[in-house]
Design a protein around this motif. Structure first.
Motif, PDB file in Angstrom:
ATOM      1  N   GLU A 117      10.921   9.874  -8.486  1.00 35.12           N
ATOM      2  CA  GLU A 117      10.667  11.306  -8.358  1.00 35.12           C
ATOM      3  C   GLU A 117      10.253  11.672  -6.938  1.00 35.12           C
ATOM      4  OE1 GLU A 117       6.142  11.807  -9.930  1.00 35.12           O
ATOM      5  OE2 GLU A 117       7.630  11.200 -11.427  1.00 35.12           O
ATOM      6  N   ASP A 118       9.654  10.697  -6.206  1.00 35.75           N
ATOM      7  CA  ASP A 118       9.299  10.966  -4.811  1.00 35.75           C
ATOM      8  C   ASP A 118      10.566  11.103  -3.964  1.00 35.75           C
ATOM      9  OD1 ASP A 118       6.524  10.842  -5.303  1.00 35.75           O
ATOM     10  OD2 ASP A 118       6.605   8.644  -5.256  1.00 35.75           O
ATOM     11  N   PHE A 119      11.529  10.209  -4.196  1.00 36.54           N
ATOM     12  CA  PHE A 119      12.785  10.311  -3.450  1.00 36.54           C
ATOM     13  C   PHE A 119      13.557  11.571  -3.847  1.00 36.54           C
ATOM     14  CE2 PHE A 119      11.850   5.817  -2.904  1.00 36.54           C
ATOM     15  CZ  PHE A 119      12.237   5.569  -1.604  1.00 36.54           C
ATOM     16  N   ALA A 120      13.537  11.919  -5.165  1.00 39.24           N
ATOM     17  CA  ALA A 120      14.231  13.118  -5.616  1.00 39.24           C
ATOM     18  C   ALA A 120      13.644  14.353  -4.949  1.00 39.24           C
ATOM     19  CB  ALA A 120      14.127  13.243  -7.137  1.00 39.24           C
ATOM     20  N   ALA A 121      12.299  14.409  -4.869  1.00 39.56           N
ATOM     21  CA  ALA A 121      11.663  15.559  -4.228  1.00 39.56           C
ATOM     22  C   ALA A 121      12.012  15.619  -2.747  1.00 39.56           C
ATOM     23  CB  ALA A 121      10.147  15.473  -4.418  1.00 39.56           C
ATOM     24  N   TYR A 122      12.132  14.455  -2.129  1.00 40.39           N
ATOM     25  CA  TYR A 122      12.481  14.402  -0.705  1.00 40.39           C
ATOM     26  C   TYR A 122      13.895  14.941  -0.474  1.00 40.39           C
ATOM     27  CZ  TYR A 122      14.197  12.297   3.630  1.00 40.39           C
ATOM     28  OH  TYR A 122      14.779  12.084   4.852  1.00 40.39           O
ATOM     29  N   PHE A 123      14.865  14.449  -1.277  1.00 38.42           N
ATOM     30  CA  PHE A 123      16.247  14.899  -1.095  1.00 38.42           C
ATOM     31  C   PHE A 123      16.425  16.376  -1.464  1.00 38.42           C
ATOM     32  CE2 PHE A 123      17.200  10.259  -1.662  1.00 38.42           C
ATOM     33  CZ  PHE A 123      17.703  10.063  -0.397  1.00 38.42           C
ATOM     34  N   ALA A 124      15.624  16.846  -2.422  1.00 35.92           N
ATOM     35  CA  ALA A 124      15.755  18.225  -2.854  1.00 35.92           C
ATOM     36  C   ALA A 124      15.349  19.220  -1.782  1.00 35.92           C
ATOM     37  CB  ALA A 124      14.905  18.465  -4.111  1.00 35.92           C
ATOM     38  N   THR A 125      14.634  18.741  -0.747  1.00 35.52           N
ATOM     39  CA  THR A 125      14.227  19.662   0.320  1.00 35.52           C
ATOM     40  C   THR A 125      15.386  20.090   1.200  1.00 35.52           C
ATOM     41  OG1 THR A 125      13.668  17.805   1.792  1.00 35.52           O
ATOM     42  CG2 THR A 125      11.894  18.695   0.380  1.00 35.52           C
ATOM     43  N   PHE A 126      16.461  19.310   1.245  1.00 34.82           N
ATOM     44  CA  PHE A 126      17.585  19.696   2.096  1.00 34.82           C
ATOM     45  C   PHE A 126      18.931  19.660   1.384  1.00 34.82           C
ATOM     46  CE2 PHE A 126      16.591  15.217   2.815  1.00 34.82           C
ATOM     47  CZ  PHE A 126      17.800  14.590   2.621  1.00 34.82           C
ATOM     48  N   ILE A 127      18.963  19.259   0.107  1.00 30.95           N
ATOM     49  CA  ILE A 127      20.196  19.334  -0.695  1.00 30.95           C
ATOM     50  C   ILE A 127      19.894  20.220  -1.897  1.00 30.95           C
ATOM     51  CG2 ILE A 127      21.962  18.085  -1.982  1.00 30.95           C
ATOM     52  CD1 ILE A 127      21.356  15.622  -0.363  1.00 30.95           C
ATOM     53  N   LYS A 128      20.506  21.384  -1.926  1.00 32.87           N
ATOM     54  CA  LYS A 128      20.216  22.360  -2.963  1.00 32.87           C
ATOM     55  C   LYS A 128      20.955  22.049  -4.259  1.00 32.87           C
ATOM     56  CE  LYS A 128      17.544  24.525  -0.195  1.00 32.87           C
ATOM     57  NZ  LYS A 128      16.079  24.408  -0.384  1.00 32.87           N
ATOM     58  N   ASP A 129      20.430  22.607  -5.366  1.00 31.58           N
ATOM     59  CA  ASP A 129      21.019  22.370  -6.690  1.00 31.58           C
ATOM     60  C   ASP A 129      22.422  22.972  -6.794  1.00 31.58           C
ATOM     61  OD1 ASP A 129      18.649  21.214  -7.344  1.00 31.58           O
ATOM     62  OD2 ASP A 129      17.876  22.910  -8.502  1.00 31.58           O
ATOM     63  N   GLY A 130      23.234  22.357  -7.651  1.00 31.15           N
ATOM     64  CA  GLY A 130      24.558  22.893  -7.939  1.00 31.15           C
ATOM     65  C   GLY A 130      25.598  21.798  -8.006  1.00 31.15           C
ATOM     66  N   VAL A 131      26.883  22.212  -8.001  1.00 38.57           N
ATOM     67  CA  VAL A 131      27.988  21.256  -7.994  1.00 38.57           C
ATOM     68  C   VAL A 131      28.468  21.069  -6.566  1.00 38.57           C
ATOM     69  CG1 VAL A 131      28.697  21.826 -10.346  1.00 38.57           C
ATOM     70  CG2 VAL A 131      29.686  23.069  -8.438  1.00 38.57           C
ATOM     71  N   PHE A 132      28.947  19.869  -6.278  1.00 31.96           N
ATOM     72  CA  PHE A 132      29.481  19.605  -4.935  1.00 31.96           C
ATOM     73  C   PHE A 132      30.805  20.352  -4.750  1.00 31.96           C
ATOM     74  CE2 PHE A 132      26.314  16.398  -5.137  1.00 31.96           C
ATOM     75  CZ  PHE A 132      26.008  16.051  -3.825  1.00 31.96           C
ATOM     76  N   ASP A 142       0.799  -1.223   0.000  1.00 30.82           N
ATOM     77  CA  ASP A 142       0.000   0.000   0.000  1.00 30.82           C
ATOM     78  C   ASP A 142       0.834   1.277   0.000  1.00 30.82           C
ATOM     79  OD1 ASP A 142       1.001  -0.184   2.527  1.00 30.82           O
ATOM     80  OD2 ASP A 142      -0.879   0.331   3.544  1.00 30.82           O
ATOM     81  N   ARG A 143       2.126   1.161   0.094  1.00 29.60           N
ATOM     82  CA  ARG A 143       3.007   2.337   0.020  1.00 29.60           C
ATOM     83  C   ARG A 143       4.077   2.080  -1.040  1.00 29.60           C
ATOM     84  NH1 ARG A 143      -0.590   3.826   2.622  1.00 29.60           N
ATOM     85  NH2 ARG A 143      -0.600   4.994   4.590  1.00 29.60           N
ATOM     86  N   ARG A 144       3.825   2.543  -2.197  1.00 30.82           N
ATOM     87  CA  ARG A 144       4.786   2.391  -3.290  1.00 30.82           C
ATOM     88  C   ARG A 144       5.245   3.787  -3.728  1.00 30.82           C
ATOM     89  NH1 ARG A 144       2.175  -2.409  -7.133  1.00 30.82           N
ATOM     90  NH2 ARG A 144       2.092  -3.998  -5.469  1.00 30.82           N
ATOM     91  N   TYR A 145       6.568   3.948  -3.856  1.00 26.73           N
ATOM     92  CA  TYR A 145       7.147   5.263  -4.167  1.00 26.73           C
ATOM     93  C   TYR A 145       7.931   5.197  -5.476  1.00 26.73           C
ATOM     94  CZ  TYR A 145       6.012   6.129   0.723  1.00 26.73           C
ATOM     95  OH  TYR A 145       5.345   6.254   1.916  1.00 26.73           O
ATOM     96  N   LYS A 146       7.914   6.326  -6.197  1.00 26.17           N
ATOM     97  CA  LYS A 146       8.677   6.448  -7.446  1.00 26.17           C
ATOM     98  C   LYS A 146      10.000   7.162  -7.168  1.00 26.17           C
ATOM     99  CE  LYS A 146       4.541   6.817 -10.357  1.00 26.17           C
ATOM    100  NZ  LYS A 146       3.818   7.659 -11.351  1.00 26.17           N
TER     101      LYS A 146
END
Length: 384
Positions: free
Chosen positions: A20-35, A14-18
């Motif tokens: 894009e769900d994980f990408a959206a999750y990580f994007a909340t605390f890791i900002k875009d750019g180069v390391f 009953d809980r299946r994730y794509k």
């Protein structure tokens, strides 16, 4: 409105994730750019030809990552022979193809080129690594042609949030080089008697400023000038104001109008005398003069210069045989020729004395010659 939450354990599926769900999750605390580690990660480096290299590094775009473990070579299109362009090197997150790849956004050719815009829509999201100026006729790219955009937060940025340490080695090296170059310019001032050196420097600058203020401009030297509204001054030390320029232009326009009206009057007078001619007020003065010579008076006539040679004053090259002639010599003597007079001609000397004589005239089909005891050229008028 849609409310989403996660990430939870699945019970009986009953809980299946794509992804894009994980990408959206990580994007909340890791900002875009180069390391930031290493500090030259994904830096664009010139290779001395029409290629550039992306250094090894990692980058993060909207929760998705890309890793490059070695130099990645990119070939730029050849330069134009006349115009310049700016190519943008970047990373593209392609949602349709589900990948992140380096890309070249080729700029448009122009004398003053602009940087291509980034694509940021539902199909793709791009970040910029560097802008490369491709000059007209260029056969290679140098590092000075490359503008690093990795630290520009609007175009790229440095990943922050989950990273504990940032490698600033390259950034510090750039600041250190610039500081050393600046320090070399003032090192002598700060050595020895610092206060005395600074005082001497201030005095020198003050003298330079004072000298500059005292310099008047000339035609061969820059300097200060005084404005003037005069339209009659011949000074080479003054600068004309817009008022003076306007006054001069008004006078020029007035003179132009008067000349134009005068030419119209002359053209009208010519037409009144000889309607077969068609001069206009737009004709030049030379054209009007030639038209006047074409006026039909019933008899041909000519004016010109008679030259002296071997005891005679002569004029040739007429298109008719002259009969009535008047010659004014440079010595103020006047000689005339009238074929029906018994003495054929008379002379008037510089004192106004008149003498009827039979001068030795020679009349030709295209001119005349008359014996003269004085030397000099003369002006003549002759009629058919």
């Amino acid at each position: 409105m849609t409310i989403k939450s996660g990430i939870f354990n699945s019970v009986n599926g009953d809980r299946r994730y794509k992804a894009e769900d994980f990408a959206a999750y990580f994007a909340t605390f890791i900002k875009d750019g180069v390391f930031p580690n290493p500090s030259n990660g994904f830096q664009v480096i010139a290779n001395g030809d029409m290629t550039v290299s992306l250094k090894a590094g990692q980058a993060w775009i909207k929760g998705y990552y890309i890793t490059n473990d070695s130099d990645y070579n990119i070939t730029l299109d050849v330069a134009d022979g006349v115009l310049n362009r700016i190519d943008r090197i970047g990373l593209r997150l392609d949602f349709l193809n589900r990948e992140i790849l380096p890309v070249v956004m080729k700029g448009e050719f122009a004398s003053s080129p602009v940087v291509p815009a980034l694509q940021r829509d539902a199909d793709a999201y791009e970040i910029a690594l560097a802008d490369v100026l491709v000059n007209n006729g260029a056969l290679s790219i140098s590092q000075s042609n490359i503008s690093d955009q990795r630290f520009n937060t609007d175009l790229c940025g440095i990943v922050a949030g989950a990273v504990d340490q940032i490698d600033t080695t390259n950034l510090f090296a750039q600041y250190d080089d610039e500081f050393k170059a600046w320090f070399e310019t003032i090192r002598d001032t700060l050595s020895g008697d610092v206060a005395g050196n600074l005082s001497n420097l201030i005095t020198s600058i003050s003298e330079d400023v004072s000298e500059h203020k005292a310099e008047d401009a000339t035609t061969s030297r820059k300097g200060h000038v005084q404005l003037s509204s005069s339209t009659s001054s011949t000074s080479e030390m003054l600068a004309a104001t817009p008022k003076a320029v306007k006054a001069a232009m008004d006078k020029a326009n007035e003179a132009f109008t008067q000349v134009s009206d005068g030419k119209i009057t002359i053209a009208t007078a010519i037409t009144d005398v000889d309607s077969s001619l068609s001069p206009t007020g737009s004709d030049t003065f030379d054209q009007l003069a030639n038209t006047i010579r074409m006026i039909n008076t019933g008899k041909k006539w000519a004016i010109g210069t008679a030259t002296y040679s071997n005891g005679a004053v002569t004029a040739r090259g007429l298109d008719f045989r002259p009969n009535y002639i008047m010659v004014v010599l440079a010595t103020s003597y006047i000689i005339t020729h009238y074929p029906n007079w018994p003495t054929n001609d008379f002379r008037i000397d510089g004192s106004g004395n008149v003498a009827y004589t039979s001068s030795a005239w020679a009349i030709f089909n295209d001119g005349f010659s008359v014996k003269a005891s004085w030397i000099g050229t003369g002006q003549f008028i002759a009629f058919e």
